[in-house]
Write a protein that holds these residues in place. Structure first.
Motif, PDB file in Angstrom:
ATOM      1  N   GLU A  22       0.820  -1.220   0.000  1.00  0.00           N
ATOM      2  CA  GLU A  22       0.000   0.000   0.000  1.00  0.00           C
ATOM      3  C   GLU A  22       0.853   1.269   0.000  1.00  0.00           C
ATOM      4  N   HIS A  23       1.941   1.269   0.786  1.00  0.00           N
ATOM      5  CA  HIS A  23       2.700   2.506   1.002  1.00  0.00           C
ATOM      6  C   HIS A  23       4.126   2.481   0.457  1.00  0.00           C
ATOM      7  N   GLY A  24       4.667   1.294   0.167  1.00  0.00           N
ATOM      8  CA  GLY A  24       6.050   1.174  -0.275  1.00  0.00           C
ATOM      9  C   GLY A  24       6.923   0.568   0.813  1.00  0.00           C
ATOM     10  N   ILE A  25       7.998  -0.079   0.385  1.00  0.00           N
ATOM     11  CA  ILE A  25       8.879  -0.785   1.321  1.00  0.00           C
ATOM     12  C   ILE A  25       9.545   0.161   2.306  1.00  0.00           C
ATOM     13  N   GLN A  26       9.772   1.409   1.890  1.00  0.00           N
ATOM     14  CA  GLN A  26      10.448   2.374   2.745  1.00  0.00           C
ATOM     15  C   GLN A  26       9.610   2.725   3.981  1.00  0.00           C
ATOM     16  N   TYR A  27       8.326   2.411   3.939  1.00  0.00           N
ATOM     17  CA  TYR A  27       7.423   2.722   5.045  1.00  0.00           C
ATOM     18  C   TYR A  27       7.508   1.681   6.163  1.00  0.00           C
ATOM     19  N   ILE A  28       8.147   0.549   5.873  1.00  0.00           N
ATOM     20  CA  ILE A  28       8.188  -0.553   6.836  1.00  0.00           C
ATOM     21  C   ILE A  28       9.163  -0.261   7.971  1.00  0.00           C
ATOM     22  N   THR A  29       8.632  -0.264   9.168  1.00  0.00           N
ATOM     23  CA  THR A  29       9.423  -0.245  10.407  1.00  0.00           C
ATOM     24  C   THR A  29       8.767  -1.240  11.355  1.00  0.00           C
ATOM     25  N   LEU A  30       9.500  -1.652  12.357  1.00  0.00           N
ATOM     26  CA  LEU A  30       8.901  -2.564  13.336  1.00  0.00           C
ATOM     27  C   LEU A  30       7.746  -1.886  14.056  1.00  0.00           C
ATOM     28  N   ALA A  31       7.886  -0.605  14.326  1.00  0.00           N
ATOM     29  CA  ALA A  31       6.831   0.129  15.034  1.00  0.00           C
ATOM     30  C   ALA A  31       5.542   0.161  14.212  1.00  0.00           C
ATOM     31  N   VAL A  32       5.660   0.405  12.913  1.00  0.00           N
ATOM     32  CA  VAL A  32       4.481   0.454  12.036  1.00  0.00           C
ATOM     33  C   VAL A  32       3.807  -0.912  11.967  1.00  0.00           C
ATOM     34  N   VAL A  33       4.612  -1.967  11.814  1.00  0.00           N
ATOM     35  CA  VAL A  33       4.054  -3.318  11.742  1.00  0.00           C
ATOM     36  C   VAL A  33       3.414  -3.703  13.072  1.00  0.00           C
ATOM     37  N   ALA A  34       4.083  -3.392  14.177  1.00  0.00           N
ATOM     38  CA  ALA A  34       3.537  -3.716  15.498  1.00  0.00           C
ATOM     39  C   ALA A  34       2.207  -3.000  15.733  1.00  0.00           C
ATOM     40  N   LYS A  35       2.132  -1.744  15.322  1.00  0.00           N
ATOM     41  CA  LYS A  35       0.891  -0.980  15.502  1.00  0.00           C
ATOM     42  C   LYS A  35      -0.248  -1.627  14.725  1.00  0.00           C
ATOM     43  N   LYS A  36       0.029  -2.032  13.496  1.00  0.00           N
ATOM     44  CA  LYS A  36      -0.998  -2.676  12.667  1.00  0.00           C
ATOM     45  C   LYS A  36      -1.463  -3.990  13.293  1.00  0.00           C
ATOM     46  N   LEU A  37      -0.526  -4.687  13.942  1.00  0.00           N
ATOM     47  CA  LEU A  37      -0.854  -5.965  14.588  1.00  0.00           C
ATOM     48  C   LEU A  37      -1.416  -5.780  16.003  1.00  0.00           C
ATOM     49  N   VAL A  39       0.273  -4.897  18.685  1.00  0.00           N
ATOM     50  CA  VAL A  39       1.197  -5.434  19.682  1.00  0.00           C
ATOM     51  C   VAL A  39       2.301  -4.405  19.900  1.00  0.00           C
ATOM     52  N   ARG A  40       3.130  -4.643  20.890  1.00  0.00           N
ATOM     53  CA  ARG A  40       4.275  -3.763  21.105  1.00  0.00           C
ATOM     54  C   ARG A  40       5.439  -4.258  20.252  1.00  0.00           C
ATOM     55  N   SER A  41       6.269  -3.339  19.810  1.00  0.00           N
ATOM     56  CA  SER A  41       7.398  -3.689  18.940  1.00  0.00           C
ATOM     57  C   SER A  41       8.268  -4.819  19.486  1.00  0.00           C
ATOM     58  N   PRO A  42       8.587  -4.815  20.801  1.00  0.00           N
ATOM     59  CA  PRO A  42       9.443  -5.909  21.303  1.00  0.00           C
ATOM     60  C   PRO A  42       8.878  -7.304  21.064  1.00  0.00           C
ATOM     61  N   SER A  43       7.559  -7.416  20.919  1.00  0.00           N
ATOM     62  CA  SER A  43       6.948  -8.727  20.657  1.00  0.00           C
ATOM     63  C   SER A  43       7.409  -9.313  19.331  1.00  0.00           C
ATOM     64  N   LEU A  44       7.742  -8.440  18.392  1.00  0.00           N
ATOM     65  CA  LEU A  44       8.163  -8.914  17.074  1.00  0.00           C
ATOM     66  C   LEU A  44       9.524  -9.595  17.123  1.00  0.00           C
ATOM     67  N   TYR A  45      10.352  -9.200  18.101  1.00  0.00           N
ATOM     68  CA  TYR A  45      11.712  -9.753  18.180  1.00  0.00           C
ATOM     69  C   TYR A  45      11.728 -11.237  18.526  1.00  0.00           C
ATOM     70  N   ASN A  46      10.596 -11.765  18.987  1.00  0.00           N
ATOM     71  CA  ASN A  46      10.511 -13.205  19.228  1.00  0.00           C
ATOM     72  C   ASN A  46      10.425 -13.984  17.916  1.00  0.00           C
ATOM     73  N   HIS A  47      10.169 -13.262  16.807  1.00  0.00           N
ATOM     74  CA  HIS A  47       9.963 -13.911  15.513  1.00  0.00           C
ATOM     75  C   HIS A  47      10.913 -13.445  14.425  1.00  0.00           C
ATOM     76  N   VAL A  48      11.402 -12.211  14.542  1.00  0.00           N
ATOM     77  CA  VAL A  48      12.324 -11.669  13.538  1.00  0.00           C
ATOM     78  C   VAL A  48      13.498 -10.994  14.232  1.00  0.00           C
ATOM     79  N   ASP A  49      14.634 -11.015  13.564  1.00  0.00           N
ATOM     80  CA  ASP A  49      15.843 -10.399  14.092  1.00  0.00           C
ATOM     81  C   ASP A  49      15.876  -8.930  13.678  1.00  0.00           C
ATOM     82  N   GLY A  50      14.995  -8.151  14.301  1.00  0.00           N
ATOM     83  CA  GLY A  50      14.935  -6.727  14.011  1.00  0.00           C
ATOM     84  C   GLY A  50      14.418  -6.443  12.613  1.00  0.00           C
ATOM     85  N   LEU A  51      14.560  -5.196  12.171  1.00  0.00           N
ATOM     86  CA  LEU A  51      14.093  -4.811  10.845  1.00  0.00           C
ATOM     87  C   LEU A  51      14.823  -5.561   9.735  1.00  0.00           C
ATOM     88  N   PRO A  52      16.163  -5.771   9.836  1.00  0.00           N
ATOM     89  CA  PRO A  52      16.820  -6.565   8.791  1.00  0.00           C
ATOM     90  C   PRO A  52      16.232  -7.968   8.672  1.00  0.00           C
TER      91      PRO A  52
END
Length: 195
Positions: A22-37, A39-52
């Motif tokens: 919808e917005h482009g790859i440059q819009y992707i941050t952990l905070a943006v993804v966490a907000k959409k889900l 959840v809090r950003s730290p929750s994502l680190y259980n599944h991905v190694d940060g933004l990279p």
């Protein structure tokens, strides 16, 4: 910290892909993804190694989908027909998953065997089709580079509204692929084919 119930890598990548489309790859941050889900950003680190790690997971998913779409397009076809169908599938992938397509250009900092393998499978599919034109080894590489340049260039221009004239872009695309196919015949005519 245990992973949030219901939160999976697939769900994270799917959500990130929707945002990127919808917005482009440059819009992707952990905070943006966490907000959409929700959840809090730290929750994502259980599944991905940060933004990279997230970008790498998106790249792998994108390459796998592009490989599958182009392989399906090539099944049972050869030469000109195979190239036309693969080209159409490639363009369709970019049109329907523009953010995920952008993600496929992620460059890992170190060797990444799964990414390398799926990239090679995609390239080998193109080589397999192009071998039918009886090109030399170097000619095969030139032809594959040319095909990728045509497909990426056209799809990128279209994605960025680079075609402003009121003339059908699909017709333009078909004409460009026809010109590319004529070019392959010229490679053969100009002794860049196998002896």
């Amino acid at each position: 910290m245990s992973p949030r119930i219901g939160l999976t890598l697939d769900l994270i990548v799917k959500t990130a892909t929707e945002i990127a489309d919808e917005h482009g790859i440059q819009y992707i941050t952990l905070a943006v993804v966490a907000k959409k889900l929700n959840v809090r950003s730290p929750s994502l680190y259980n599944h991905v190694d940060g933004l990279p790690g997230l970008r790498r997971a998106m790249a792998l998913k994108g390459l796998e989908q592009l490989r599958e779409m182009t392989m399906q397009a090539a099944v049972g076809r050869s030469r000109d027909t195979a190239i036309r169908e693969v080209a159409r599938a490639y363009l369709q992938f970019v049109r329907t998953q523009p953010g995920l397509y952008e993600a496929t250009f992620y460059q890992p900092e170190q060797d990444d065997e799964p990414l390398h393998n799926v990239s090679n499978q995609l390239l080998e599919l193109w080589f397999q089709i192009l071998r039918e034109f009886e090109l030399t080894d170097d000619g095969l590489v030139h032809a594959a580079r040319g095909l990728r340049s045509v497909l990426h260039g056209f799809s990128s221009l279209e994605r960025n509204q680079g075609f402003g004239l009121n003339v059908d872009v699909d017709t333009s695309f078909e004409m460009i692929i026809t010109a590319y196919l004529h070019g392959l015949q010229q490679l053969k005519t100009n002794n860049i084919s196998k002896n």
